[in-house]
Design a protein around this motif. Sequence first.
Motif, PDB file in Angstrom:
ATOM      1  N   GLY A  20       0.606  -1.093  -0.138  1.00 40.62           N
ATOM      2  CA  GLY A  20      -0.227   0.088  -0.284  1.00 40.62           C
ATOM      3  C   GLY A  20       0.479   1.229  -0.868  1.00 40.62           C
ATOM      4  O   GLY A  20       2.312   1.092   0.468  1.00 40.62           O
ATOM      5  N   ILE A  21       0.530   2.212  -0.134  1.00 45.36           N
ATOM      6  CA  ILE A  21       1.042   4.092  -0.198  1.00 45.36           C
ATOM      7  C   ILE A  21       2.347   3.730   1.157  1.00 45.36           C
ATOM      8  O   ILE A  21       1.306   3.337   2.097  1.00 45.36           O
ATOM      9  N   GLY A  22       3.231   4.016   0.999  1.00 48.11           N
ATOM     10  CA  GLY A  22       3.929   4.404   2.417  1.00 48.11           C
ATOM     11  C   GLY A  22       4.483   3.124   3.195  1.00 48.11           C
ATOM     12  O   GLY A  22       4.859   3.618   4.143  1.00 48.11           O
ATOM     13  N   SER A  23       4.135   2.329   2.663  1.00 48.63           N
ATOM     14  CA  SER A  23       4.895   1.168   3.138  1.00 48.63           C
ATOM     15  C   SER A  23       5.435   0.490   3.392  1.00 48.63           C
ATOM     16  O   SER A  23       6.262   0.087   4.333  1.00 48.63           O
ATOM     17  N   GLY A  24       6.298   1.279   2.454  1.00 50.54           N
ATOM     18  CA  GLY A  24       8.102   0.815   2.332  1.00 50.54           C
ATOM     19  C   GLY A  24       8.443   0.578   0.817  1.00 50.54           C
ATOM     20  O   GLY A  24       9.721  -0.107   0.812  1.00 50.54           O
ATOM     21  N   LYS A  25       8.046   0.884  -0.023  1.00 50.18           N
ATOM     22  CA  LYS A  25       8.431  -0.247  -1.546  1.00 50.18           C
ATOM     23  C   LYS A  25       9.787   0.016  -1.636  1.00 50.18           C
ATOM     24  O   LYS A  25      10.418  -0.656  -1.895  1.00 50.18           O
ATOM     25  N   THR A  26       9.572   1.731  -2.405  1.00 46.81           N
ATOM     26  CA  THR A  26      11.351   2.450  -2.491  1.00 46.81           C
ATOM     27  C   THR A  26      11.692   1.688  -1.713  1.00 46.81           C
ATOM     28  O   THR A  26      13.308   0.991  -1.764  1.00 46.81           O
TER      29      THR A  26
HETATM   30  P1  ATP Z   1       4.719   4.533  -1.830  1.00 42.64           P
HETATM   31  O1  ATP Z   1       4.195   4.643  -2.073  1.00 42.64           O
HETATM   32  O2  ATP Z   1       3.906   6.572  -1.358  1.00 42.64           O
HETATM   33  O3  ATP Z   1       5.468   5.140  -2.945  1.00 42.64           O
HETATM   34  P2  ATP Z   1       6.483   3.179  -1.047  1.00 42.64           P
HETATM   35  O4  ATP Z   1       5.925   2.336  -0.357  1.00 42.64           O
HETATM   36  O5  ATP Z   1       7.442   3.432  -1.535  1.00 42.64           O
HETATM   37  O6  ATP Z   1       5.299   4.610  -0.937  1.00 42.64           O
HETATM   38  P3  ATP Z   1       8.629   4.434   1.259  1.00 42.64           P
HETATM   39  O7  ATP Z   1       9.155   5.408   0.393  1.00 42.64           O
HETATM   40  O8  ATP Z   1       9.469   3.524   1.129  1.00 42.64           O
HETATM   41  O9  ATP Z   1       7.303   3.900   0.920  1.00 42.64           O
HETATM   42  O10 ATP Z   1       8.731   4.889   2.343  1.00 42.64           O
HETATM   43  C1  ATP Z   1       7.182   6.013   2.728  1.00 42.64           C
HETATM   44  C2  ATP Z   1       8.241   6.808   3.882  1.00 42.64           C
HETATM   45  O11 ATP Z   1       8.480   5.780   5.329  1.00 42.64           O
HETATM   46  C3  ATP Z   1      10.478   7.741   3.281  1.00 42.64           C
HETATM   47  O12 ATP Z   1      10.299   8.691   3.809  1.00 42.64           O
HETATM   48  C4  ATP Z   1      10.760   6.173   3.887  1.00 42.64           C
HETATM   49  O13 ATP Z   1      11.994   7.028   4.259  1.00 42.64           O
HETATM   50  C5  ATP Z   1      10.303   6.039   5.503  1.00 42.64           C
HETATM   51  N1  ATP Z   1      10.366   4.736   5.615  1.00 42.64           N
HETATM   52  C6  ATP Z   1       9.961   3.856   5.103  1.00 42.64           C
HETATM   53  N2  ATP Z   1      10.297   2.192   6.086  1.00 42.64           N
HETATM   54  C7  ATP Z   1      10.830   2.475   7.026  1.00 42.64           C
HETATM   55  C8  ATP Z   1      11.491   2.056   8.815  1.00 42.64           C
HETATM   56  N3  ATP Z   1      11.033   1.028   8.759  1.00 42.64           N
HETATM   57  N4  ATP Z   1      11.605   3.374   9.725  1.00 42.64           N
HETATM   58  C9  ATP Z   1      11.658   4.264   9.341  1.00 42.64           C
HETATM   59  N5  ATP Z   1      10.604   5.460   8.495  1.00 42.64           N
HETATM   60  C10 ATP Z   1      10.497   4.664   7.335  1.00 42.64           C
END
Ligand code: ATP
Length: 213
Positions: A20-26
């Motif tokens: 999901g959005i913001g889950s940490g994929k990137t």
């Molecule tokens: P989107 O769907 O919006 O593209 P995403 O799933 O790719 O988001 P990320 O961009 O990897 O998610 O992470 C969202 C934010 O949370 C980023 O600012 C990232 O640095 C932070 N983040 C991710 N994982 C962690 C973690 N384990 N601990 C702390 N911060 C984290």
Amino acid sequence: MSPPYTVNYESPYLIGLTGGIGSGKTTVARLFEQYGARIIDADEISRDLTMTNGAAIPAVLETFGKSYIDDTGGLNRKTMRELFFTHPDARKKLQGILHPMIFSQIQKQASLATSSPYTLIVAPLLFEAKGYRKWVQRTLVVDCPEALQIERTMRRSGLSELEVKQIMAQQMSRSKRLSLGDDRLENQTDRATLVSKVAALHRRYSALSAIRY
Ligand code: ATP
């Protein structure tokens, strides 16, 4: 007659990564990259398609009109975001334009030769968009509680809580996504824990890619 399957020793081992959005994929994809995985990111391709003179711009212009193209000739993300807010169906319409183009670009990139043991296809809509699930060999879902998704996304993007919730409401539910994934990566603790989980998965994926024939 040819057999129903073709063994292609040149074909890369493909793992679809979603969440999901913001889950940490990137964040997770970057860690895999450090171990030598090849990363193909749907969001990056989407950005290229919608930047100045991007390949999707003519279709966006035709579907939505001039107000959704900015002065540089790229997608006007601000007006489009406002439209999503008042007309949630517009998001699906834009996705209808972008997704076939993204998928075909991803397939093109994946067909290029690689020395990486496996390739991660990072796609937020891996299970929703057509084609991916049957194409990849395995899927990995990055997961964290919804409250954390909202908090991280707000902090990173500047979107309001309501906007993030609206995006989440349009995505597949967390439970459905988890039920469809082969593997699950919990990302609700600190980065050090995440690094060791990615290391373990990397060893597994390297082994799987080596023994598949
Ligand atoms: P989107 O769907 O919006 O593209 P995403 O799933 O790719 O988001 P990320 O961009 O990897 O998610 O992470 C969202 C934010 O949370 C980023 O600012 C990232 O640095 C932070 N983040 C991710 N994982 C962690 C973690 N384990 N601990 C702390 N911060 C984290």
